[in-house]
Every structure is written in structure tokens, then in C-alpha cells.
Scaffold this active site. Structure first.
Site, mmCIF file in Angstrom:
data_model
loop_
_atom_site.group_PDB
_atom_site.id
_atom_site.type_symbol
_atom_site.label_atom_id
_atom_site.label_comp_id
_atom_site.label_asym_id
_atom_site.label_seq_id
_atom_site.Cartn_x
_atom_site.Cartn_y
_atom_site.Cartn_z
ATOM 1 N N PHE A 49 0.864 -1.184 0.000
ATOM 2 C CA PHE A 49 0.000 0.000 0.000
ATOM 3 C C PHE A 49 0.895 1.226 0.000
ATOM 4 O O PHE A 49 1.650 1.454 0.951
ATOM 5 C CB PHE A 49 -0.936 0.058 1.213
ATOM 6 C CG PHE A 49 -1.806 1.296 1.155
ATOM 7 C CD1 PHE A 49 -2.985 1.304 0.432
ATOM 8 C CD2 PHE A 49 -1.405 2.477 1.772
ATOM 9 C CE1 PHE A 49 -3.759 2.460 0.330
ATOM 10 C CE2 PHE A 49 -2.182 3.637 1.675
ATOM 11 C CZ PHE A 49 -3.352 3.623 0.954
ATOM 12 N N LYS A 96 2.401 11.163 7.248
ATOM 13 C CA LYS A 96 1.565 10.903 8.432
ATOM 14 C C LYS A 96 2.053 11.650 9.678
ATOM 15 O O LYS A 96 1.797 12.836 9.800
ATOM 16 C CB LYS A 96 1.425 9.403 8.638
ATOM 17 C CG LYS A 96 0.601 8.756 7.509
ATOM 18 C CD LYS A 96 -0.002 7.404 7.848
ATOM 19 C CE LYS A 96 -1.079 7.040 6.839
ATOM 20 N NZ LYS A 96 -0.649 6.134 5.784
ATOM 21 N N ASP A 116 9.362 3.037 2.017
ATOM 22 C CA ASP A 116 8.165 3.805 2.351
ATOM 23 C C ASP A 116 7.921 3.648 3.853
ATOM 24 O O ASP A 116 7.359 2.646 4.300
ATOM 25 C CB ASP A 116 6.971 3.314 1.531
ATOM 26 C CG ASP A 116 5.692 4.106 1.839
ATOM 27 O OD1 ASP A 116 5.674 4.839 2.849
ATOM 28 O OD2 ASP A 116 4.723 3.972 1.064
HETATM 29 C C1 LIG Z 1 -0.821 6.206 4.346
HETATM 30 C C2 LIG Z 1 0.256 5.678 3.508
HETATM 31 C C3 LIG Z 1 0.571 6.258 2.265
HETATM 32 C C4 LIG Z 1 -0.246 7.372 1.661
HETATM 33 O O1 LIG Z 1 -0.317 8.501 2.466
HETATM 34 P P1 LIG Z 1 -1.463 9.604 2.186
HETATM 35 O O2 LIG Z 1 -1.062 10.754 3.077
HETATM 36 O O3 LIG Z 1 -2.763 9.000 2.587
HETATM 37 O O4 LIG Z 1 -1.405 9.940 0.747
HETATM 38 C C5 LIG Z 1 1.644 5.748 1.569
HETATM 39 N N1 LIG Z 1 2.366 4.720 2.048
HETATM 40 C C6 LIG Z 1 2.094 4.136 3.230
HETATM 41 C C7 LIG Z 1 2.942 3.016 3.720
HETATM 42 C C8 LIG Z 1 1.018 4.584 3.998
HETATM 43 O O5 LIG Z 1 0.724 3.979 5.142
#
Ligand SMILES: *Cc1c(COP(=O)(O)O)cnc(C)c1O
Length: 425
Positions: A163, A277, A248
Site C-alpha cells: 500500500f 503521516k 516507504d
Molecule cells: C498512508 C500511507 C501512504 C499514503 O499517504 P497519504 O497521506 O494517505 O497519501 C503511503 N504509504 C504508506 C505506507 C502509507 O501507510
């Protein structure tokens, strides 16, 4: 654990005064959303009106312990005083300049974030998906300009079950049909290999590979923790293949797992780290690509940008987040309380929990499907005063603010036990 008493809520009124309260009930507000709000979410039936620390309060004044923490956007809890103060001070002075001009907050934010991660340079953006998109662009450009991949041929290797966000390019390499179906045509240039499989990864790397993009722990997939050695293996394979390792850490980073970055559990430093986040302290959207100078340095003026990226309000809050993490306190709390979470969940094995995975204050809990879906368990926990979110099927995810106390954590675990054993009050 069943005897745990409900921990004391913060004293006195918090947040908005009663005059700020919505003039409609929770049920009315939920009904009011239906015709006017796109249906891309299916929220639990709670309407939050204010919050402080780990506690949120709904329109009717019922209190809930927040065990989701905005998918780790609230690692420091709701309205952490230092973060709110930094935001207030900045609101009174300067909020937006655009990058057409310098602002007096951005240098300190970039210095702080580079120092915190052990990398050189920062590309500030806003949302997580933008950080991922930015890293894809940087990796491709690096592949053409530095690695010498023929124009238009660069590939990026990703992992199954990933994700990384919701843009058209990012859902192009998702294997979740709900996230993907109906949104094509998709962006080419991605190769997917099974997560936690170094042999498959090695076989996918070749002279066209710009980067390997993975989550050090797969959050949305159910807090899947790879085997020890996987992240170090990814580092070694990418080094040998002459491609970038992009981690990520949007959900796993910034203290959640007991370290500043989850890759630190294997003493690994990627070429690019994606943060988001919690970087915005639960106040403003702030994301960043943090990386080596020889990689992020491929971007030249005009090639990439963002109107809001690096704005002074974001930079002030982001700097305050960095300052909290520099104390080490939050990483330490996550590690120590993670052990409490781990043993609490282990004690529920056979009592409705079929498997659990914990790293720091982050857990994926697989519930016996006979008890109910993750959604059903989440709704029952809501009635017990605990907010969680299901991921897929019968898995729920626990990710409380790192400011949670041991008592509060044990109370939440007791509530989970009650729900799983059908002994709710
Ligand atoms: C939440 C998340 C995203 C996307 O972040 P947004 O601020 O919602 O665009 C990308 N990668 C990971 C691992 C995430 O948990």
C-alpha cells in the site's frame, strides 16, 4: 487482565467549548453525510467532536481510547502541547509563501529531518502519496541520468500486498482489486514480486531497474513483518544491482516501531526514505522524500514542485515533530509498551486471536473468523470505548498514540478480551 479499570480521563473540558459543539446529534450528522459526501469511506459509527492525547470525545460526550491514531498520523497523540504551540506561533506570523520565495522555517526543518534520518537532503511535499510519486520521479530520473538506463525503459520493483497511496500511478502497482479496478489505464514500468522473498526480488532486478520500493513493514496488508534479514538483504541486492532502495516509512516511521525508522531494526540505510503521516503532528499534512545528495540532487528548478510543499506552517510543525523525536522518548516508549502489547496479545492466543504480529506499538491481530469480521470486532470495541480499524478480512490493526500509558494499553487489551470472549459489559 479482565480486572483492568478504565483509566482516568484527562481532567476538565478539553478542546472546543460547548458553544462550538455541533448542533446535530451523532446519528443526525451520520445521516446528513450520506447524500453530500462521496462514499469512498465506510467509517465506524462514531462522530468525533474533540480530543486530547489518547482520548477522543463524540458529539454526545462519550469518550473513546484512540487505538488507531489516524493510521499513525497521531503518533504524539491528539493536540500534543508542543506541536499545538508551534502551530499557533506560526499561524500568528506566516503561513504560506510558495516556493517562489524562501521562508525562514524551511532550512531548520530540512536540517532537522536530514539529521534525524542520517540522510543528506529533503524534498518537502504534503501527503504520503505525493512523497511516493516524487520518489518514483526521482528514481526514474536518477536511472536515466546516473545509471544510464535507456530513455523510457526504467522499471521500479515493488512488493505484492503493498500500500503506497491512491494516485493513478500508485494504484497501477497495487494488487488490491478494490483499490485498482475501474481506474485504468495504468502507468507502466512496475514489476511486482512477493513480499519477504529475496530470491524473487533478486530475479526481478536487471539493468533497467531504477529502484526497489517497499514498506519495511506492510501496514495496510495487516502489519506484516518480514523475516529478520529481509531488509538487510534488500539493501545488499539493490547495492549489487546498482539500483536505489526506497523505503516507504510513511506509516512505519517516526517512532512507531520503537525506532525512528523501521529499517533501523536491521541497521539499514536506504537511498530514499519516504515520510508522512506523523510528520505533520496530526495537525497539517506534511510529507517528505529524504535521501542521499547524489540521488535527490538530480532534480533541478522547475522539474518538480508543490504549491504547499515546504510551507512555513508545515515546516514549523515538522520541526517540532523532529524535536520530539530527537529526545528518543517516543521511540523508547514504543519499544517498552510494545512488549506489553506483545504479551497481552500472546495471552489472547486461543481466546479468539489466531495470530498476531507486533513491532513496537503497532500490531496486526488476526481474529477467529467464527467470532466475526474485523469490522464486526471493531464495532463491538467501539461500544466498549476503544477505537480500532480493521484491515482485510478478520484482521484488526492496533496503533495507539506513542503517548499511551501502560494502564490505558492494558485497559484496551482487556476490552479486546471481553469482545473476543463475548463478555462485554
Ligand atoms: C498512508 C500511507 C501512504 C499514503 O499517504 P497519504 O497521506 O494517505 O497519501 C503511503 N504509504 C504508506 C505506507 C502509507 O501507510
Amino acid at each position: 487482565m479482565t480486572a483492568a479499570a478504565r483509566p482516568t480521563d484527562p481532567a476538565g473540558p478539553v478542546g472546543p467549548t460547548p458553544a462550538d459543539r455541533a448542533d446535530r446529534s451523532s446519528a443526525e450528522l451520520i445521516r446528513a453525510e450520506e447524500p453530500v459526501l462521496a462514499h469512498n469511506y465506510h467509517p465506524l459509527p462514531v462522530v468525533v467532536a474533540r480530543a486530547e492525547g489518547v482520548w477522543v470525545e463524540d458529539v454526545e460526550g462519550r469518550r473513546y481510547l484512540d487505538m488507531l491514531a489516524g493510521y499513525s498520523a497521531l503518533n504524539f497523540g491528539h493536540r500534543h502541547p508542543a506541536l499545538v504551540e508551534a502551530a499557533h506561533r506560526q499561524l500568528d506570523r506566516l503561513t504560506l509563501t510558495s516556493r517562489a520565495f524562501h521562508n525562514d522555517r524551511l532550512a531548520a526543518f530540512a536540517e532537522g529531518l536530514a539529521g534525524l534520518t542520517g540522510l543528506d537532503m529533503v524534498l518537502p511535499m504534503n501527503t504520503g502519496a505525493e512523497a511516493v510519486e516524487s520518489a518514483i520521479k526521482v528514481a526514474r530520473k536518477w536511472a536515466y541520468e546516473v545509471k544510464g538506463v535507456p530513455d523510457g525503459q526504467a522499471t521500479i520493483v515493488v512488493a505484492g500486498g503493498n500500500f503506497h497511496g491512491r494516485t493513478t500511478t500508485i494504484v497501477s502497482f497495487s494488487d488490491d482489486p478494490v483499490a485498482r479496478d475501474g481506474f485504468g489505464p495504468f502507468t507502466p514500468g512496475f514489476r511486482s514480486v512477493p513480499y519477504n522473498d529475496l530470491a524473487a526480488l533478486e530475479a526481478a532486478l536487471d539493468e533497467t531497474t531504477a529502484a526497489v520500493l517497499i514498506e519495511p513493514i506492510q501496514g495496510e496488508a495487516g502489519v506484516l513483518i518480514p523475516d529478520d534479514g529481509y531488509l538487510a538483504g534488500v539493501r545488499e541486492l539493490t547495492r549489487r544491482a546498482g539500483c536505489l532502495f526506497v523505503a516507504d516509512e510513511i506509516q512505519s516511521g517516526l517512532g512507531r516501531t520503537g525506532r525512528t525508522l523501521a529499517v533501523e531494526h536491521e541497521s539499514v540505510l536506504p537511498d530514499l526514505v519516504l515520510l508522512g503521516k506523523a510528520l505533520g503532528g496530526g495537525i497539517v499534512p506534511v510529507s517528505a522524500v529524504v535521501g542521499r545528495r547524489d540521488v535527490l540532487g538530480v532534480l533541478r528548478p522547475g522539474e518538480h514542485g508543490s504549491t504547499f510543499g515546504g510551507n512555513p506552517l508545515a515546516a514549523a510543525v515538522g520541526s517540532a515533530v523532529v524535536a520530539l523525536l530527537e529526545t528518543g522518548e517516543y521511540q523508547r516508549r514504543a519499544a517498552e509498551l510494545g512488549a506489553v502489547l506483545e504479551s497481552g496479545l500472546a495471552a489472547l492466543a486461543g481466546k479468539g486471536v489466531t495470530a498476531h504480529r507486533v513491532r513496537g506499538l503497532w500490531a496486526g491481530v488476526d481474529v477467529d473468523p467464527a467470532i466475526g469480521t474485523g469490522r464486526a470486532v471493531s464495532e463491538r470495541l467501539l461500544r466498549e470505548g476503544v477505537l480500532v480499524k480493521d484491515t482485510h478480512g478478520s484482521t484488526i490493526r492496533l496503533a495507539p498514540p506513542l503517548t499511551i500509558t501502560r494502564d490505558e494499553l492494558e485497559w484496551a487489551l482487556a476490552a479486546l478480551e471481553k469482545v473476543l470472549t463475548g463478555t462485554e459489559g
